[in-house]
Design a protein around this motif. Structure first.
Motif, mmCIF file in Angstrom:
data_model
loop_
_atom_site.group_PDB
_atom_site.id
_atom_site.type_symbol
_atom_site.label_atom_id
_atom_site.label_comp_id
_atom_site.label_asym_id
_atom_site.label_seq_id
_atom_site.Cartn_x
_atom_site.Cartn_y
_atom_site.Cartn_z
ATOM 1 N N ASN A 34 1.180 -1.519 -0.244
ATOM 2 C CA ASN A 34 0.136 -0.439 0.045
ATOM 3 C C ASN A 34 0.676 1.051 0.218
ATOM 4 O OD1 ASN A 34 -2.901 -1.388 0.974
ATOM 5 N ND2 ASN A 34 -1.031 -2.120 2.411
ATOM 6 N N VAL A 35 0.838 2.305 -0.763
ATOM 7 C CA VAL A 35 1.518 2.689 -1.383
ATOM 8 C C VAL A 35 1.169 4.503 -1.440
ATOM 9 C CG1 VAL A 35 3.446 4.481 -2.775
ATOM 10 C CG2 VAL A 35 3.837 2.065 -2.502
ATOM 11 N N ALA A 36 0.819 4.979 -0.566
ATOM 12 C CA ALA A 36 0.189 6.835 -0.087
ATOM 13 C C ALA A 36 1.454 7.778 -0.494
ATOM 14 C CB ALA A 36 -0.719 7.276 0.905
ATOM 15 N N GLU A 37 1.312 8.705 -2.032
ATOM 16 C CA GLU A 37 2.258 9.190 -2.125
ATOM 17 C C GLU A 37 1.455 11.290 -2.405
ATOM 18 O OE1 GLU A 37 4.958 10.841 -5.434
ATOM 19 O OE2 GLU A 37 3.397 9.571 -6.067
ATOM 20 N N GLY A 38 1.073 12.089 -2.107
ATOM 21 C CA GLY A 38 1.068 13.466 -2.075
ATOM 22 C C GLY A 38 1.784 14.157 -1.234
ATOM 23 N N ALA A 39 0.937 15.419 -1.395
ATOM 24 C CA ALA A 39 1.386 16.624 -0.411
ATOM 25 C C ALA A 39 1.215 16.612 0.776
ATOM 26 C CB ALA A 39 0.814 17.904 -1.552
ATOM 27 N N VAL A 40 2.581 17.231 1.409
ATOM 28 C CA VAL A 40 2.299 17.938 2.286
ATOM 29 C C VAL A 40 0.917 18.255 3.417
ATOM 30 C CG1 VAL A 40 4.680 18.641 2.600
ATOM 31 C CG2 VAL A 40 2.665 20.564 2.535
ATOM 32 N N TRP A 171 3.724 2.677 2.727
ATOM 33 C CA TRP A 171 4.784 3.653 2.555
ATOM 34 C C TRP A 171 3.935 4.766 1.619
ATOM 35 C CZ3 TRP A 171 8.105 1.288 -2.077
ATOM 36 C CH2 TRP A 171 9.234 0.074 -1.507
ATOM 37 N N ASP A 172 4.474 5.992 3.275
ATOM 38 C CA ASP A 172 4.078 6.763 2.497
ATOM 39 C C ASP A 172 5.693 8.268 2.015
ATOM 40 O OD1 ASP A 172 5.046 9.519 3.713
ATOM 41 O OD2 ASP A 172 3.805 8.220 6.320
ATOM 42 N N LEU A 173 4.246 8.902 0.878
ATOM 43 C CA LEU A 173 5.884 9.895 0.366
ATOM 44 C C LEU A 173 5.242 10.715 -0.214
ATOM 45 C CD1 LEU A 173 7.309 8.725 -3.242
ATOM 46 C CD2 LEU A 173 5.295 7.247 -1.785
ATOM 47 N N ASN A 174 5.933 12.333 -0.469
ATOM 48 C CA ASN A 174 5.911 13.405 -0.693
ATOM 49 C C ASN A 174 6.480 12.849 -2.296
ATOM 50 O OD1 ASN A 174 5.204 14.899 1.322
ATOM 51 N ND2 ASN A 174 6.804 15.388 2.254
ATOM 52 N N PRO A 175 5.587 13.821 -3.265
ATOM 53 C CA PRO A 175 6.599 13.252 -4.635
ATOM 54 C C PRO A 175 7.616 13.765 -4.250
ATOM 55 C CG PRO A 175 4.322 14.731 -4.571
ATOM 56 C CD PRO A 175 4.811 14.899 -3.002
ATOM 57 N N ASP A 176 8.899 13.048 -5.360
ATOM 58 C CA ASP A 176 9.552 13.494 -5.854
ATOM 59 C C ASP A 176 10.556 13.385 -7.482
ATOM 60 O OD1 ASP A 176 13.326 13.362 -5.069
ATOM 61 O OD2 ASP A 176 12.245 11.607 -3.908
ATOM 62 N N ASN A 177 11.961 13.165 -7.335
ATOM 63 C CA ASN A 177 11.920 13.301 -8.631
ATOM 64 C C ASN A 177 11.080 12.853 -9.762
ATOM 65 O OD1 ASN A 177 13.606 12.944 -11.447
ATOM 66 N ND2 ASN A 177 14.917 14.872 -10.242
ATOM 67 N N PRO A 178 10.502 12.735 -10.805
ATOM 68 C CA PRO A 178 9.964 11.468 -11.012
ATOM 69 C C PRO A 178 10.726 10.377 -11.724
ATOM 70 C CG PRO A 178 10.664 13.838 -12.923
ATOM 71 C CD PRO A 178 10.444 14.150 -11.392
ATOM 72 N N ARG A 179 12.490 10.779 -12.007
ATOM 73 C CA ARG A 179 13.113 9.392 -12.593
ATOM 74 C C ARG A 179 13.889 9.013 -11.165
ATOM 75 N NH1 ARG A 179 14.303 14.238 -16.041
ATOM 76 N NH2 ARG A 179 14.075 13.587 -18.308
ATOM 77 N N GLN A 193 3.152 -3.602 -12.817
ATOM 78 C CA GLN A 193 2.900 -4.900 -12.699
ATOM 79 C C GLN A 193 1.181 -5.386 -12.194
ATOM 80 O OE1 GLN A 193 6.797 -5.326 -10.372
ATOM 81 N NE2 GLN A 193 5.764 -7.633 -10.700
ATOM 82 N N GLU A 194 0.649 -5.018 -11.566
ATOM 83 C CA GLU A 194 -0.839 -4.840 -11.036
ATOM 84 C C GLU A 194 -1.572 -4.470 -12.061
ATOM 85 O OE1 GLU A 194 -4.497 -4.760 -8.927
ATOM 86 O OE2 GLU A 194 -2.187 -5.134 -7.824
ATOM 87 N N GLU A 195 -1.379 -3.069 -12.957
ATOM 88 C CA GLU A 195 -2.560 -3.215 -14.196
ATOM 89 C C GLU A 195 -2.231 -4.452 -15.086
ATOM 90 O OE1 GLU A 195 -0.708 -0.288 -15.345
ATOM 91 O OE2 GLU A 195 -1.662 1.810 -13.803
ATOM 92 N N GLU A 196 -1.211 -5.078 -14.851
ATOM 93 C CA GLU A 196 -1.049 -6.088 -15.948
ATOM 94 C C GLU A 196 -1.567 -7.422 -14.928
ATOM 95 O OE1 GLU A 196 3.100 -6.400 -16.869
ATOM 96 O OE2 GLU A 196 3.382 -5.161 -18.497
ATOM 97 N N GLY A 197 -2.094 -7.451 -14.191
ATOM 98 C CA GLY A 197 -2.573 -8.157 -13.240
ATOM 99 C C GLY A 197 -2.022 -9.469 -13.022
ATOM 100 N N ASN A 198 -0.096 -9.300 -12.293
ATOM 101 C CA ASN A 198 1.045 -10.245 -11.994
ATOM 102 C C ASN A 198 1.621 -9.829 -10.716
ATOM 103 O OD1 ASN A 198 2.852 -12.072 -12.776
ATOM 104 N ND2 ASN A 198 4.206 -9.987 -13.421
ATOM 105 N N PHE A 199 0.821 -8.934 -9.916
ATOM 106 C CA PHE A 199 1.292 -8.714 -8.534
ATOM 107 C C PHE A 199 0.496 -9.504 -7.617
ATOM 108 C CE2 PHE A 199 2.416 -6.359 -5.344
ATOM 109 C CZ PHE A 199 3.720 -5.544 -5.164
ATOM 110 N N PRO A 200 1.418 -10.593 -7.271
ATOM 111 C CA PRO A 200 -0.037 -11.752 -6.404
ATOM 112 C C PRO A 200 0.653 -10.761 -4.498
ATOM 113 C CG PRO A 200 1.794 -13.169 -7.081
ATOM 114 C CD PRO A 200 2.305 -11.104 -7.816
ATOM 115 N N GLY A 201 -0.946 -10.553 -4.088
ATOM 116 C CA GLY A 201 -0.987 -10.256 -3.151
ATOM 117 C C GLY A 201 -2.246 -8.692 -2.889
ATOM 118 N N GLY A 202 -1.394 -8.357 -4.397
ATOM 119 C CA GLY A 202 -2.559 -6.922 -4.391
ATOM 120 C C GLY A 202 -1.485 -6.061 -4.069
ATOM 121 N N TYR A 203 -1.418 -4.476 -5.135
ATOM 122 C CA TYR A 203 -1.050 -3.465 -4.990
ATOM 123 C C TYR A 203 -2.152 -2.578 -4.841
ATOM 124 C CZ TYR A 203 2.512 0.379 -5.758
ATOM 125 O OH TYR A 203 2.530 2.104 -5.766
ATOM 126 N N ASN A 204 -1.503 -1.248 -3.803
ATOM 127 C CA ASN A 204 -3.067 -0.711 -3.936
ATOM 128 C C ASN A 204 -1.899 0.856 -3.447
ATOM 129 O OD1 ASN A 204 -4.777 1.824 -2.014
ATOM 130 N ND2 ASN A 204 -4.304 0.764 -0.438
#
Length: 459
Positions: A34-40, A171-179, A193-204
């Motif tokens: 589970n990943v939450a990305e965004g502003a302060v 995980w959480d993070l503020n946006p970083d350099n896109p690279r 991988q999640e969009e291709e249906g290839n991430f066992p356990g699930g990605y959020n």
């Protein structure tokens, strides 16, 4: 607590989540990563702590991991979390202590059906941080500011979860350099991988901005936005929640002010309500220069005001490197101290580049020889350069930065010419190739870096 999809049974903390945040928290129940990305102030850390705490009640695993860029950062953002952290969720059922020489929160009570759960807190930014989390098998892992973790820590934490009975990652993070590697190696790769249906356990994954936090009033939102220069990468990332490549001038607001001859940051009168006067020393070598800066911080941490700056070049007129005799350097610094004392009457402390202990010893010796042995010289903290840059940028945007006109020429020039390194594509790095005065920036930043948490309050 407000009830969200049967997450809790009893109201204890006044949570208020928007629908976007509720949906993310519900998905945490089903997904391993589970990943939450965004502003302060977007609420992403609160979401993860809430979901982590819910899983902690029933997980069969006993030991879990909580990390930040530093251990203190992890305790503040995950343990406390402005009254919504783990120690508050499990208040009356938890206590802080040590587990194998690591800071840990021990939880045991009705919420966990009287089964003990241990959450180990650790820092993850340094190359060798991974050593602190070795030796244990972890069930769940919650990390704040994951983009500031060293890759060694990330890989070690994953390895430590191989035996987990209920593997969960938050995980959480503020946006970083896109690279940045955190995207290419983990977050974006997992999404694909999640969009291709290839991430066992699930990605959020959730992207959110400060505007998605229904707890932020319009007045408070305006106050937070006012802290930023709208032309800075910090505004684009922290407020707009965008992944932005750093380029061009670092302090554009300041540079534009000087180039248009407005000089709105310059003051002529002696500052009032000075609380402390800190001096910074950055030692030169290999062609760079020695730099001294004196900075006043006013009462209540309201203003940061460089009072004087001086730079001694380590190059001759032909551009060849020269050595400055340590005794001569000591005399120059003593003259600088006397200059501050004659006008302001005192010096609080001197922060010197900790990489040069021999030169620091020489400075102390010179101070004693010149009757200034009472002046305290300490090692500079040398925090993350980008944290120091961000703090200065925010102070400028808030109108809380000024400098003594005619006394800080070297620092003014350094602030006007500081640029991002265009060759660094995966991270944001201040250019340090001799074309701009990094030494004066360092000596100034040493004078305020220990007070950044008081100067810049996200609240």
């Amino acid at each position: 607590m407000a009830v969200i999809s049967n997450f809790v049974r009893k109201k204890t903390i006044p949570y208020r989540f928007s629908e976007k945040h509720k949906d993310y928290i519900r998905r945490c129940k089903k997904c391993s990563y589970n990943v939450a990305e965004g502003a302060v102030r977007a609420g992403k850390t609160v979401d993860n702590v809430f979901a982590f705490a819910h899983e902690l009640k029933t997980t069969p695993d006993r030991i879990h991991l909580a990390t930040g860029s530093t251990m203190a950062n992890a305790k503040m953002n995950i343990g406390d979390c402005n009254g919504m952290g783990l120690e508050w969720i499990f208040r009356g059922q938890s206590h802080w202590g040590k587990y194998k020489d690591n800071e840990a929160l021990f939880v045991k009570g009705p919420a966990t059906h009287y089964k003990q759960k241990i959450v180990i807190f650790a820092g993850g930014a340094k190359e060798d941080s991974y050593k602190k989390i070795r030796g244990n098998s972890y069930g769940m892992w919650i990390a704040t500011e994951i983009n500031l973790h060293h890759d060694n820590t990330i890989k070690e934490a994953f390895n430590r979860q191989l035996a987990a009975k209920r593997l969960k990652v938050f995980w959480d993070l503020n946006p970083d350099n896109p690279r940045a590697a955190i995207y290419s190696e983990y977050i974006d790769r997992y999404q694909k991988q999640e969009e291709e249906g290839n991430f066992p356990g699930g990605y959020n994954y959730m992207h959110c901005t400060i505007y998605d936090n229904i707890n932020i009033t319009e007045e408070r939102l305006h106050e937070i936005e006012s802290r930023y220069d709208v032309n800075s990468i910090w505004y684009m990332r922290d407020i707009k929640g965008m992944r932005v490549v750093a380029n061009g001038l670092i302090f554009r607001r300041f540079a534009d002010d000087i180039s248009t001859k407005k000089f709105s940051f310059a003051i002529k009168d002696k500052p009032k309500d000075i609380m402390e006067i800190n001096l910074g020393i950055d030692f030169g070598g290999s062609g760079s220069g020695h730099s001294f800066t004196a900075t006043a911080i006013t009462r209540g941490f309201q203003m940061v005001i460089p009072l004087a700056s001086e730079r001694i070049s380590c190059k001759d007129e032909s551009g060849n490197a020269i050595e400055i005799d340590p005794d001569m350097l000591g005399r120059m610094f003593c003259n600088f101290v006397q200059r501050i004392l004659s006008r302001y009457g005192y010096v609080t402390v001197v922060y010197a580049d900790s990489a040069e202990q021999t030169l620091i010893a020489g400075i102390r010796s010179s101070l004693r020889k010149n009757g200034l042995g009472w002046v305290r010289v300490e090692n500079a903290l040398k925090t993350e350069i980008n944290d120091r840059i961000n703090a200065t940028s925010i102070l400028m945007a808030q109108g809380r930065f000024a400098y003594m006109d005619g006394e800080c020429d070297s620092l003014v020039n350094a602030l006007c010419t500081a640029v991002w390194d265009p060759k660094e594509l995966t991270r944001n790095v201040r250019l340090d190739d001799g074309t701009s005065d990094i030494d004066s920036l360092d000596s100034f930043e040493y004078t305020i870096e220990r007070q950044i948490s008081q100067l810049i309050r996200y609240g």
